[in-house]
Design a protein around this motif. Sequence first.
Motif, PDB file in Angstrom:
ATOM      1  N   SER A 280       0.807  -1.223   0.000  1.00 40.88           N
ATOM      2  CA  SER A 280       0.000   0.000   0.000  1.00 40.88           C
ATOM      3  C   SER A 280       0.838   1.270   0.000  1.00 40.88           C
ATOM      4  N   ASP A 281       2.177   1.115  -0.032  1.00 35.92           N
ATOM      5  CA  ASP A 281       3.085   2.258  -0.106  1.00 35.92           C
ATOM      6  C   ASP A 281       2.914   3.218   1.072  1.00 35.92           C
ATOM      7  N   VAL A 282       2.614   2.656   2.254  1.00 29.78           N
ATOM      8  CA  VAL A 282       2.483   3.466   3.465  1.00 29.78           C
ATOM      9  C   VAL A 282       3.865   3.630   4.097  1.00 29.78           C
ATOM     10  N   PRO A 283       4.243   4.844   4.484  1.00 30.49           N
ATOM     11  CA  PRO A 283       5.530   5.029   5.168  1.00 30.49           C
ATOM     12  C   PRO A 283       5.436   4.526   6.612  1.00 30.49           C
ATOM     13  N   VAL A 284       5.927   3.342   6.855  1.00 30.96           N
ATOM     14  CA  VAL A 284       5.779   2.722   8.172  1.00 30.96           C
ATOM     15  C   VAL A 284       6.882   1.683   8.369  1.00 30.96           C
ATOM     16  N   TYR A 285       7.425   1.635   9.598  1.00 31.05           N
ATOM     17  CA  TYR A 285       8.494   0.699   9.950  1.00 31.05           C
ATOM     18  C   TYR A 285       8.274   0.221  11.379  1.00 31.05           C
ATOM     19  N   PHE A 286       8.716  -1.002  11.678  1.00 26.23           N
ATOM     20  CA  PHE A 286       8.605  -1.505  13.047  1.00 26.23           C
ATOM     21  C   PHE A 286       9.939  -1.378  13.760  1.00 26.23           C
ATOM     22  N   SER A 287       9.858  -1.416  15.081  1.00 27.37           N
ATOM     23  CA  SER A 287      11.051  -1.373  15.911  1.00 27.37           C
ATOM     24  C   SER A 287      10.733  -2.044  17.239  1.00 27.37           C
ATOM     25  N   THR A 288      11.695  -2.789  17.773  1.00 27.86           N
ATOM     26  CA  THR A 288      11.547  -3.361  19.109  1.00 27.86           C
ATOM     27  C   THR A 288      12.811  -3.111  19.901  1.00 27.86           C
ATOM     28  N   ASP A 289      12.633  -3.014  21.216  1.00 27.04           N
ATOM     29  CA  ASP A 289      13.775  -3.041  22.120  1.00 27.04           C
ATOM     30  C   ASP A 289      13.857  -4.470  22.660  1.00 27.04           C
ATOM     31  N   THR A 290      14.361  -4.669  23.859  1.00 33.12           N
ATOM     32  CA  THR A 290      14.412  -6.024  24.399  1.00 33.12           C
ATOM     33  C   THR A 290      13.066  -6.344  25.044  1.00 33.12           C
ATOM     34  N   GLY A 291      12.113  -6.756  24.233  1.00 35.12           N
ATOM     35  CA  GLY A 291      10.781  -7.111  24.701  1.00 35.12           C
ATOM     36  C   GLY A 291       9.935  -7.544  23.528  1.00 35.12           C
ATOM     37  N   ALA A 292       8.725  -8.031  23.828  1.00 30.74           N
ATOM     38  CA  ALA A 292       7.836  -8.545  22.786  1.00 30.74           C
ATOM     39  C   ALA A 292       6.970  -7.461  22.163  1.00 30.74           C
ATOM     40  N   SER A 293       6.788  -6.339  22.859  1.00 31.90           N
ATOM     41  CA  SER A 293       5.967  -5.254  22.332  1.00 31.90           C
ATOM     42  C   SER A 293       6.680  -4.555  21.177  1.00 31.90           C
ATOM     43  N   VAL A 294       5.889  -3.872  20.337  1.00 28.08           N
ATOM     44  CA  VAL A 294       6.436  -3.304  19.104  1.00 28.08           C
ATOM     45  C   VAL A 294       6.093  -1.816  19.005  1.00 28.08           C
ATOM     46  N   TYR A 295       7.063  -1.037  18.563  1.00 36.54           N
ATOM     47  CA  TYR A 295       6.825   0.337  18.135  1.00 36.54           C
ATOM     48  C   TYR A 295       6.622   0.321  16.628  1.00 36.54           C
ATOM     49  N   VAL A 296       5.576   0.989  16.161  1.00 31.84           N
ATOM     50  CA  VAL A 296       5.326   1.088  14.727  1.00 31.84           C
ATOM     51  C   VAL A 296       5.409   2.561  14.356  1.00 31.84           C
ATOM     52  N   ASN A 297       6.451   2.926  13.610  1.00 29.59           N
ATOM     53  CA  ASN A 297       6.753   4.323  13.324  1.00 29.59           C
ATOM     54  C   ASN A 297       6.141   4.746  11.997  1.00 29.59           C
ATOM     55  N   THR A 298       5.339   5.823  12.046  1.00 32.88           N
ATOM     56  CA  THR A 298       4.710   6.355  10.848  1.00 32.88           C
ATOM     57  C   THR A 298       4.568   7.869  11.017  1.00 32.88           C
ATOM     58  N   THR A 299       3.670   8.488  10.263  1.00 31.17           N
ATOM     59  CA  THR A 299       3.500   9.939  10.325  1.00 31.17           C
ATOM     60  C   THR A 299       2.062  10.285  10.681  1.00 31.17           C
ATOM     61  N   ALA A 300       1.855  11.563  11.004  1.00 32.18           N
ATOM     62  CA  ALA A 300       0.522  12.019  11.387  1.00 32.18           C
ATOM     63  C   ALA A 300      -0.500  11.764  10.280  1.00 32.18           C
ATOM     64  N   ASP A 301      -0.091  11.860   9.023  1.00 28.14           N
ATOM     65  CA  ASP A 301      -1.018  11.677   7.910  1.00 28.14           C
ATOM     66  C   ASP A 301      -1.498  10.237   7.771  1.00 28.14           C
ATOM     67  N   TYR A 302      -0.703   9.288   8.211  1.00 26.79           N
ATOM     68  CA  TYR A 302      -1.017   7.871   8.007  1.00 26.79           C
ATOM     69  C   TYR A 302      -1.380   7.137   9.294  1.00 26.79           C
ATOM     70  N   VAL A 303      -1.323   7.815  10.435  1.00 22.48           N
ATOM     71  CA  VAL A 303      -1.390   7.096  11.706  1.00 22.48           C
ATOM     72  C   VAL A 303      -2.718   6.372  11.910  1.00 22.48           C
ATOM     73  N   ASP A 304      -3.838   6.964  11.507  1.00 24.23           N
ATOM     74  CA  ASP A 304      -5.132   6.300  11.719  1.00 24.23           C
ATOM     75  C   ASP A 304      -5.200   4.993  10.942  1.00 24.23           C
ATOM     76  N   ARG A 305      -4.732   5.012   9.716  1.00 26.25           N
ATOM     77  CA  ARG A 305      -4.739   3.798   8.889  1.00 26.25           C
ATOM     78  C   ARG A 305      -3.824   2.740   9.484  1.00 26.25           C
ATOM     79  N   VAL A 306      -2.659   3.156   9.945  1.00 25.16           N
ATOM     80  CA  VAL A 306      -1.707   2.203  10.513  1.00 25.16           C
ATOM     81  C   VAL A 306      -2.252   1.621  11.810  1.00 25.16           C
ATOM     82  N   GLU A 307      -2.790   2.460  12.681  1.00 26.45           N
ATOM     83  CA  GLU A 307      -3.303   1.932  13.954  1.00 26.45           C
ATOM     84  C   GLU A 307      -4.437   0.939  13.715  1.00 26.45           C
ATOM     85  N   SER A 308      -5.308   1.239  12.768  1.00 32.01           N
ATOM     86  CA  SER A 308      -6.409   0.331  12.459  1.00 32.01           C
ATOM     87  C   SER A 308      -5.895  -1.034  12.027  1.00 32.01           C
TER      88      SER A 308
END
Length: 334
Positions: A280-308
């Motif tokens: 879908s050509d969405v600007p989005v990347y994942f990131s983790t530290d030492t844990g199972a939870s995930v940070y999903v990095n995107t922008t204000a314009d795409y955040v609603d779509r990514v969170e959904s």
Amino acid sequence: MTSKATARAHPIQGLVKYHGLRDEADRHPYHDSISVCTAPSNTTTTVEWEPDASEDTYVIDGEPVEGRGAERIDNVVDAIREHAGFDHAVRVESENSFPSNVGFGSSASGFAALAYAACEAAGLELTRPEVSTFARRGSSSAARAVTGAYSDLHTGLNDVDCRSERIETGVGELDGEPFDPESDLRIVTALVPSYKETEAAHREAADSHMFDARRAHVQDQLAEARDALREGAFHRIFETAEHDSLSLAATTMTGPAGWVYWQPETIAVFNAVRELRTESDVPVYFSTDTGASVYVNTTADYVDRVESRIAEVGVDTNVWEVGGPARTVDDALF
């Protein structure tokens, strides 16, 4: 000396993460590390120096702290006591606004707020990089939570060299529009509750056959991240963070304990992110530290779509932004 102060600090998302410690007592990491603070998640800590009390007391989220947790707090307050030139007992109470021990950087915000409040209460007039050297003694990541936003903890064997400094970011371009890493970043958090023990991973880091390769490779990651932040280059910043997450995991998984902290939901989030990006050509990347939870990095314009899309995986989500440095606040906990 004011004797009592309250501070608030934000946790961190590691972008180029440190792994392993040269010195466990003073927590000198093997190499530099870069992170971004996340808000509104925060830790609030009140510290009062009590010259007439007979012992230190530590409380986090309403529970007394003992054992290794208390020892790590001791490392911070003892160093501040020595610097201030007194031997007063201390009372510490702290509260987190977000879950701890799930990979969202609670030790960073906790020790940053502790160090900042304790220095303020002791009447010490210090810069944030100077305060970061005390926070580092509890958690190396806490040094970066003191200076806030995008920060770089420099490696070193002393407090002059091994301290955190803020990275000044530039404004770049994304989809033909300006992109400011400090105001336009949105972080969708995917909570995967799975207790993790970061100290154990750091302790055995150097025993992994991947460790030397990571130390060599991470220098390129650091250079790329610093340059990308100064250019405000979204894709370069967060592609680097995604790649570094995989490098970190490879090192932890090949240590003596074979420590695998990702869960099935973690992998499902990774797959959803890659689907959004490639299909879908969405600007989005994942990131983790030492844990199972995930940070999903995107922008204000795409955040609603990514969170959904991330919520469809079946995990709890929140949307966070870039947080500032540790600071004093008026709402004391006692």
